[in-house]
Design a protein around this motif. Structure first.
Motif, mmCIF file in Angstrom:
data_model
loop_
_atom_site.group_PDB
_atom_site.id
_atom_site.type_symbol
_atom_site.label_atom_id
_atom_site.label_comp_id
_atom_site.label_asym_id
_atom_site.label_seq_id
_atom_site.Cartn_x
_atom_site.Cartn_y
_atom_site.Cartn_z
ATOM 1 N N GLY A 1 -4.579 3.463 -0.879
ATOM 2 C CA GLY A 1 -4.219 4.958 -0.499
ATOM 3 C C GLY A 1 -4.837 6.060 -1.581
ATOM 4 O O GLY A 1 -5.217 5.362 -2.878
ATOM 5 N N ASN B 1 -11.976 2.192 -0.903
ATOM 6 C CA ASN B 1 -10.945 1.712 0.253
ATOM 7 C C ASN B 1 -11.655 0.420 0.805
ATOM 8 O O ASN B 1 -10.908 -0.612 0.770
ATOM 9 C CB ASN B 1 -10.676 2.812 1.305
ATOM 10 C CG ASN B 1 -9.563 2.346 2.079
ATOM 11 O OD1 ASN B 1 -8.412 2.131 1.260
ATOM 12 N ND2 ASN B 1 -9.645 2.574 3.502
ATOM 13 N N GLY C 1 3.889 -2.344 -4.657
ATOM 14 C CA GLY C 1 4.363 -3.995 -4.436
ATOM 15 C C GLY C 1 5.072 -4.390 -5.847
ATOM 16 O O GLY C 1 5.209 -3.489 -6.655
ATOM 17 N N PHE D 1 5.507 9.012 3.196
ATOM 18 C CA PHE D 1 4.483 8.061 3.610
ATOM 19 C C PHE D 1 5.401 6.592 3.527
ATOM 20 O O PHE D 1 5.869 6.072 2.711
ATOM 21 C CB PHE D 1 3.786 8.012 2.448
ATOM 22 C CG PHE D 1 2.677 6.843 2.289
ATOM 23 C CD1 PHE D 1 1.906 6.923 3.423
ATOM 24 C CD2 PHE D 1 2.513 6.012 1.496
ATOM 25 C CE1 PHE D 1 0.769 5.900 3.790
ATOM 26 C CE2 PHE D 1 1.543 4.596 1.827
ATOM 27 C CZ PHE D 1 0.441 5.024 2.940
ATOM 28 N N ALA D 2 5.873 6.075 4.931
ATOM 29 C CA ALA D 2 6.891 5.207 4.959
ATOM 30 C C ALA D 2 6.376 3.521 4.342
ATOM 31 O O ALA D 2 7.311 3.232 3.894
ATOM 32 C CB ALA D 2 6.907 4.746 6.422
ATOM 33 N N ILE D 3 5.108 3.649 4.416
ATOM 34 C CA ILE D 3 4.769 2.171 3.717
ATOM 35 C C ILE D 3 5.277 2.040 2.330
ATOM 36 O O ILE D 3 6.014 1.104 1.681
ATOM 37 C CB ILE D 3 3.172 1.836 3.729
ATOM 38 C CG1 ILE D 3 2.760 1.778 5.291
ATOM 39 C CG2 ILE D 3 2.718 0.725 3.064
ATOM 40 C CD1 ILE D 3 1.335 1.875 5.467
ATOM 41 N N PHE D 4 5.085 2.994 1.451
ATOM 42 C CA PHE D 4 5.589 2.971 0.121
ATOM 43 C C PHE D 4 6.834 3.376 -0.227
ATOM 44 O O PHE D 4 7.494 2.672 -0.833
ATOM 45 C CB PHE D 4 4.710 4.116 -0.791
ATOM 46 C CG PHE D 4 3.408 3.684 -1.135
ATOM 47 C CD1 PHE D 4 2.909 2.432 -0.756
ATOM 48 C CD2 PHE D 4 2.259 4.648 -1.783
ATOM 49 C CE1 PHE D 4 1.710 1.994 -1.165
ATOM 50 C CE2 PHE D 4 1.024 4.395 -2.235
ATOM 51 C CZ PHE D 4 0.692 3.029 -1.826
ATOM 52 N N PRO E 1 -5.260 -4.440 2.541
ATOM 53 C CA PRO E 1 -5.607 -3.558 3.858
ATOM 54 C C PRO E 1 -6.323 -2.220 3.394
ATOM 55 O O PRO E 1 -7.056 -1.710 4.174
ATOM 56 C CB PRO E 1 -4.028 -3.132 4.266
ATOM 57 C CG PRO E 1 -3.061 -3.812 3.356
ATOM 58 C CD PRO E 1 -3.850 -4.505 2.376
ATOM 59 N N LYS F 1 9.535 2.481 1.986
ATOM 60 C CA LYS F 1 10.090 1.254 2.287
ATOM 61 C C LYS F 1 9.908 0.070 1.170
ATOM 62 O O LYS F 1 10.739 -0.664 0.894
ATOM 63 C CB LYS F 1 9.561 0.640 3.800
ATOM 64 C CG LYS F 1 10.046 1.604 4.918
ATOM 65 C CD LYS F 1 9.719 0.937 6.379
ATOM 66 C CE LYS F 1 10.426 1.831 7.302
ATOM 67 N NZ LYS F 1 9.902 1.484 8.637
ATOM 68 N N LEU F 2 8.818 -0.069 0.754
ATOM 69 C CA LEU F 2 8.322 -0.887 -0.181
ATOM 70 C C LEU F 2 9.102 -0.851 -1.465
ATOM 71 O O LEU F 2 9.768 -1.680 -2.212
ATOM 72 C CB LEU F 2 6.707 -0.683 -0.689
ATOM 73 C CG LEU F 2 6.188 -1.867 -1.506
ATOM 74 C CD1 LEU F 2 6.075 -3.254 -0.922
ATOM 75 C CD2 LEU F 2 4.990 -1.545 -1.943
ATOM 76 N N ASN G 1 0.982 13.041 4.122
ATOM 77 C CA ASN G 1 2.259 12.387 4.371
ATOM 78 C C ASN G 1 3.459 12.740 3.241
ATOM 79 O O ASN G 1 4.744 12.807 3.899
ATOM 80 C CB ASN G 1 2.066 10.935 4.172
ATOM 81 C CG ASN G 1 1.569 10.227 5.534
ATOM 82 O OD1 ASN G 1 2.310 10.331 6.384
ATOM 83 N ND2 ASN G 1 0.304 9.972 5.646
ATOM 84 N N THR H 1 9.948 -3.584 -7.131
ATOM 85 C CA THR H 1 8.607 -3.022 -6.767
ATOM 86 C C THR H 1 8.366 -1.633 -7.379
ATOM 87 O O THR H 1 9.361 -0.872 -7.864
ATOM 88 C CB THR H 1 8.595 -2.928 -5.218
ATOM 89 O OG1 THR H 1 9.480 -1.980 -4.799
ATOM 90 C CG2 THR H 1 8.667 -4.310 -4.545
#
Length: 594
Positions: A357, A345, A403, A313-316, A354, A318-319, A377, A325
């Motif tokens: 998850g 959601n 975050g 799960f790239a969003i988390f 946004p 990379k975060l 993912n 974070t």
């Protein structure tokens, strides 16, 4: 016989049958039963049914009576027929046949009805507050408030405290909100302030040798209104003690608060005072997303960063490469349906995110399976590790936010509350208390790097001077709050009574000795003459009544509150001063640009 009444409207019963009585009150309701007139006569204490027929010598006068007229009646007490007894009121076995009537005060056409539970705009209710207060619910709320304050006083006296009054007109003192300033006529150009709290005075009392002080104190703060906060003034149970530790304060005030909630809580469960947990500020933010958590909700959030680091799960993933974070999970027992997850959601999107998850677990062809975009993912191993960490199973779900914690904690806390509410996990028949402790004294501005006070600057730092000479951001204060059902009920601290430690504490935040002496000279000077260790707290009276009365808005438990714009619609305040007043005070109003 007394000029206005021999009995109240709650006193008469079968033992009074045959007596001649006099009652005074308001016409609550008039009922015309074809030649028989019935009036529910109401005073502060209750309701008595009075009646007349054409044989009454004042029947024609009674026919003119309307709702909310204030009247006096003389009459004979009669027993009601058994089939007509009203078991809902104490006087329901009798009625009074009217022999004489006097109108004490007529009423114009009513802008709001007192009888019944009709809803009216807040503006109407506050403009005609004296009518609004005649309603049964409001009478009960104000009586609850009075009885609760009486109970608090008895409990504090029983613990050896003495009640003293502190000044209402004093010097301006920053307490975290704006002051209400009062111009001085005798000293043109100078101003007094209404006290935001009796803080400095109660500490000075400890220096003066008064060991245990309390007061039901009015406090004045020019604040933005909220549902649980008055924008102008409020009352608190203010207390202070000498020669005490933090635990001593807890052991003193907790039984008082618990006793009041047991006395007026209408049978709802009150956690035993000795069982109230002590939760660090850091853990409260992590587990509940708030420093005033509602512990009736069993959901406890957890950090699950390790399961997303380096995941698909790239969003988390990379975060988590950024410093400071983390990813947190909000367990949702019984929330395991796509419909509920989609609803949450949507909630997150309404909060400006946004989305959130999620993973939910359901029965699959080969047993339990994880569903949702995140599960696909990160794969089954990581998903299973998350499930086991959170203690979830079939029919459950989990939601995820990531975050820097300070950026998402508040939203996570609100999401926790919504999940608990929607899934029916909150025990509504309970008052759940928790002490929040170990507040950090300092915080660092990420943009400027400046260190400033995050919480009460007058709290004694844990570790004293030695702690201040190390990392300021690691310093915690002997400061504490008491949370109940999602509200801050009590706030207090063990005070910093050592001048050298106080000067150092302010120096770290960029305030020099001269500035501290100028702003807090009275207290700092007093501390140089043998100040004892001392501490205390203050409990919000209005907020306590609000909880006990099951009200969502604090204005429902204040006799004459302001509206959302800090206006008194009934008394037309604030108002423009007369020119003579301004001249006498040496003031001039500067017109504001529209």
């Amino acid at each position: 016989m007394h000029a206005y009444r021999s009995h109240t409207c709650a006193e008469l019963n079968k033992s009074n049958v045959g007596e001649t009585v006099r009652l005074s009150g308001w016409v609550h309701r008039v009922r015309d039963h074809g030649g028989l007139l019935f009036i529910d006569l109401r005073d502060h204490y209750g309701i008595t049914q009075v009646m007349a027929d054409p044989d009454s010598p004042v029947f024609t006068e009674i026919e003119k009576v309307r709702s909310e007229w204030c009247i006096r009646i003389d009459g004979n007490v009669m027993a009601r027929d058994e089939s007509l007894v009203n078991t809902k009121i104490p006087t329901g076995e009798v009625e009074v046949f009217i022999r004489d009537i006097e109108v004490l005060g007529k009423s114009e056409e009513l802008p709001l009805m007192v009888f019944g539970e009709q809803e009216y705009p807040e503006e109407t209710r506050l403009r005609y507050r004296y009518l609004d207060l005649r309603r049964e619910k409001m009478q009960n709320n104000m009586l609850l408030r009075s009885n609760m304050v009486q109970s608090i006083r008895k409990r504090m006296w029983g613990k050896g405290f003495n009640e003293y009054q502190t000044p209402i007109i004093t010097a301006s003192s920053p307490e975290g909100a704006r002051d209400f300033l009062v111009p001085s006529r005798l000293h043109p150009g100078k101003f007094y302030a209404l006290p935001q709290a009796p803080q400095q005075f109660k500490q000075l009392m400890m220096v003066s040798g008064f060991d245990k002080y309390f007061q039901i104190a009015p406090c004045f703060r020019d604040e933005d209104p909220r549902a649980d906060r008055s924008p102008t003034d409020f009352y608190q149970l203010d207390m202070e003690m000498s020669f005490v530790s933090q635990q001593d304060v807890f052991d003193t005030i907790a039984p008082v608060i618990a006793g009041v909630f047991e006395e007026f809580g209408k049978g709802r469960k009150v956690d035993a005072a000795e069982d109230w947990p002590q939760i660090s500020y850091k853990d409260a933010a992590l587990w509940y997303g708030s420093d005033k958590p509602d512990l009736r909700n069993p959901i406890k959030m957890q950090v699950v960063s390790e399961h997303f680091a380096g995941s698909g799960f790239a969003i988390f993933a990379k975060l988590l490469e950024q410093e400071g974070t983390e990813i947190r999970a909000i367990p949702a027992p019984t929330g395991g349906s796509r419909k509920f997850c989609d609803r949450m959601n949507k909630f997150a999107q309404g909060e400006g995110l946004p989305g959130m998850g999620y993973i939910f677990w359901r029965e699959g062809a080969d047993g339990m399976e994880a569903a949702g975009p995140l599960a696909k993912n990160i794969g089954p191993e990581r998903t299973e590790a998350i499930r086991q960490q959170l203690g979830l199973g079939v029919g459950d779900a989990a939601f995820f936010l990531g975050g820097k914690p300070k950026a998402f904690e508040a939203v996570a806390g609100r999401a926790r509350n919504v999940i608990g509410e929607e899934l029916g996990l909150i025990d509504k028949d309970r008052f759940a208390f928790a002490w929040i402790v170990d507040f950090p004294i300092y915080e660092k501005d990420e943009e400027t790097g400046k260190i400033d006070f995050e919480h009460n600057p007058f709290s004694m730092p844990q570790g004293g001077m030695e702690a201040l000479l190390a990392d300021p951001l690691a310093v915690k204060g002997y400061q504490y709050d008491l949370a109940c059902n999602g509200y801050e009920l009590v706030s207090g601290a063990i005070r910093n009574h050592r001048p050298e430690i106080m000067f150092k504490a302010f120096e770290i935040a960029g305030y020099g000795k001269d500035e501290v002496e100028k702003r807090f000279g009275g207290m700092v000077n007093a501390f140089q003459y043998g100040a004892p260790p001392h501490g205390g707290c203050a409990a919000g009276i209005d907020r306590m009544v609000m909880l006990l009365a099951d009200e969502a808005n604090i204005r429902e438990v204040i006799m004459f509150p302001m509206n959302q714009r800090a206006e008194d619609l009934m008394m037309a305040a604030p108002s423009e001063p007369m020119s003579e007043q301004l001249m006498e005070l040496g003031l001039r109003v500067i017109p504001q640009d529209q």
